[in-house]
Motif scaffolding. Structure first.
Motif, short mmCIF file in Angstrom:
data_model
loop_
_atom_site.label_atom_id
_atom_site.label_comp_id
_atom_site.label_asym_id
_atom_site.label_seq_id
_atom_site.Cartn_x
_atom_site.Cartn_y
_atom_site.Cartn_z
N SER A 115 0.84 -1.19 0.00
CA SER A 115 0.00 0.00 0.00
C SER A 115 0.87 1.24 0.00
N VAL A 116 0.38 2.27 -0.67
CA VAL A 116 1.12 3.51 -0.87
C VAL A 116 0.25 4.66 -0.37
N PHE A 117 0.89 5.68 0.21
CA PHE A 117 0.17 6.86 0.70
C PHE A 117 0.89 8.10 0.18
N ASP A 118 0.12 9.15 -0.06
CA ASP A 118 0.66 10.41 -0.59
C ASP A 118 1.46 11.13 0.49
N LYS A 119 2.76 11.25 0.27
CA LYS A 119 3.62 11.89 1.25
C LYS A 119 3.31 13.37 1.44
N ASN A 120 2.53 13.95 0.52
CA ASN A 120 2.15 15.36 0.64
C ASN A 120 1.06 15.58 1.70
N LEU A 121 0.46 14.50 2.19
CA LEU A 121 -0.60 14.58 3.20
C LEU A 121 -0.01 14.29 4.58
N ALA A 122 0.99 15.07 4.95
CA ALA A 122 1.77 14.83 6.17
C ALA A 122 0.91 14.83 7.42
N VAL A 124 -11.57 13.62 -14.59
CA VAL A 124 -12.85 12.91 -14.69
C VAL A 124 -13.66 12.85 -13.40
N THR A 125 -13.08 13.26 -12.28
CA THR A 125 -13.78 13.14 -11.01
C THR A 125 -13.29 14.18 -10.01
N ASP A 126 -14.04 14.35 -8.96
CA ASP A 126 -13.66 15.27 -7.89
C ASP A 126 -12.87 14.59 -6.78
N TYR A 127 -12.67 13.27 -6.87
CA TYR A 127 -11.94 12.56 -5.83
C TYR A 127 -10.49 13.02 -5.77
N LYS A 128 -10.01 13.24 -4.56
CA LYS A 128 -8.58 13.44 -4.34
C LYS A 128 -8.09 12.15 -3.70
N ILE A 129 -7.20 11.48 -4.37
CA ILE A 129 -6.72 10.17 -3.95
C ILE A 129 -5.60 10.33 -2.92
N CYS A 130 -5.74 9.64 -1.79
CA CYS A 130 -4.69 9.71 -0.76
C CYS A 130 -3.71 8.56 -0.89
N GLY A 131 -4.15 7.45 -1.53
CA GLY A 131 -3.26 6.31 -1.60
C GLY A 131 -3.80 5.17 -2.42
N LEU A 132 -2.98 4.13 -2.51
CA LEU A 132 -3.33 2.89 -3.20
C LEU A 132 -3.33 1.77 -2.17
N LEU A 133 -4.41 1.02 -2.12
CA LEU A 133 -4.47 -0.13 -1.23
C LEU A 133 -3.94 -1.34 -1.97
N GLY A 134 -2.84 -1.87 -1.51
CA GLY A 134 -2.21 -3.00 -2.16
C GLY A 134 -2.55 -4.32 -1.52
N SER A 135 -1.93 -5.37 -2.03
CA SER A 135 -2.21 -6.72 -1.57
C SER A 135 -1.86 -6.94 -0.11
N ASP A 136 -0.91 -6.18 0.44
CA ASP A 136 -0.60 -6.33 1.86
C ASP A 136 -1.84 -6.06 2.70
#
Length: 141
Positions: free
Chosen positions: A42-49, A109-121
């Motif tokens: 999983s990955v998270f946006d480092k800009n959202l400290a 295409v959307t108003d969503y601001k994505i904070c991260g990716l949920l991975g297989s972990d």
């Protein structure tokens, strides 16, 4: 404990679909994740400290398909407590990356601001089941 969470299916381009999962950090701050079954971590946006509880100084190699041929150096972080439906997740470990390029893509295409990716972990840990017909993600511990 089992929880069911509604997901949104976004078509970024013709026949290019992404699954969006809402979450909520303590304090009722909404955050949106892309469910990425092909990602190992999983990955998270480092800009959202403000949502990162701690950042480990160590870096790790993250092999990211379609981002570059070489592994990316990332720092590791632990997130503040957050909720996926009724499921509270404490001390979620993530790789920290700048996700501005992903959010630029989504803004088209959307108003969503994505904070991260949920991975297989995450998906394996919580026994995730995606129900495309009902647009639901089921998690259990």
């Amino acid at each position: 404990m089992r929880t069911k969470i509604s997901i949104d299916i976004i078509e970024l381009e013709s026949s290019n679909y992404h699954l969006i999962l809402p979450s909520q950090f303590e304090g009722n701050k909404n955050a949106y994740w892309v469910i990425d079954t092909g990602a190992s971590k999983s990955v998270f946006d480092k800009n959202l400290a403000g949502f990162i509880l701690s950042e480990e100084g160590e870096t790790e190699d993250l092999h990211a398909a379609n981002m570059s041929e070489e592994p990316l150096k990332t720092s590791l972080g632990i997130l503040n407590p957050l909720f996926f439906g009724k499921l509270k997740v404490d001390n979620m470990k993530v790789a920290l990356l700048d996700m501005n390029h992903i959010n630029e893509l989504y803004q088209k295409v959307t108003d969503y601001k994505i904070c991260g990716l949920l991975g297989s972990d995450f998906l394996l840990k919580y026994n995730a089941v995606i129900d495309y017909k009902r647009r639901m993600l089921k998690l259990s511990v």
